[in-house]
Scaffold this active site. Structure first.
Site: not given
Length: 194
Positions: A26, A64, A73, A120, A133, A171-172
């Site tokens: 299935r 982060h 996480k 991470h 996450y 930002k990163d």
């Protein structure tokens, strides 16, 4: 039937997990999380929130972390593929400043448990990569931070040859190096900064 498999990595607590997966005529059925099974393998994840992101091929998110309310996480790719990286920033850890990377794909169904005190990030290797996450603490916008993805001290070996164009947010790109972060905040201690 395929039971859970837990593989300890070279960074204490960072665990690569293959979830229960049962294919048949299935399609398939999967169980990515069961509290008692995880606890039996030393993982006490108490989910606070679940987040998902969808990324174009070449998107790099991270590295982060939260300085307060550090989030452990459980991450997994639901569609597509990533190169996923975790960096140990725990005060007193024998592997402080070390990183490890993993190919997580919808096809291999592997998940990564990332303990509190890690940074991470990931690089999306396919279009429309859907990433999940399951986080063990709340989002704290005032403590939101990170480490620059291309910090020469960390020397993360991102598979940039697998993408045509790298896409990193402003930002990163502006995140501090590990040395700059430590100078301002110190190492992460018990999920909090010093």
């Amino acid at each position: 039937m395929n039971p859970f498999k837990f593989l300890q990595t070279s960074l204490d607590g960072l665990t690569l997990i293959t979830p229960f997966f049962a294919p048949d005529y299935r399609g398939w059925f999967s169980k990515p999380f069961e509290k008692s099974i995880f606890a039996a393998h030393g993982i006490e994840l108490s989910p606070w929130e679940e987040l998902r992101s969808c990324s174009r091929k070449g998107v790099l998110r991270g590295l982060h972390l939260q300085r307060r309310h550090s989030q452990d996480k459980l991450v997994q790719v639901l569609h597509g593929a990533v190169y996923d990286v975790a960096v140990d920033l725990r005060e007193g850890s024998k592997t402080f400043g070390k990183w490890e990377g993993f190919y997580l794909t919808a096809e291999n169904r592997q998940m990564l448990y990332i303990p509190k005190g890690f940074a991470h990030g990931f690089l999306a290797l396919e279009e429309d990569t859907l990433f999940s996450y399951l986080c063990g603490d709340r989002y704290d916008s005032e403590a939101d931070s990170g480490i620059r993805w291309n910090d020469p001290h960390l020397a993360i070996d991102w598979p940039l040859d697998r993408v045509e164009r790298l896409i990193v947010s402003d930002k990163d790109t502006a995140l501090p190096t590990l040395a700059e972060f430590i100078q301002v905040y110190g190492a992460l201690k018990g999920g909090e900064t010093l």
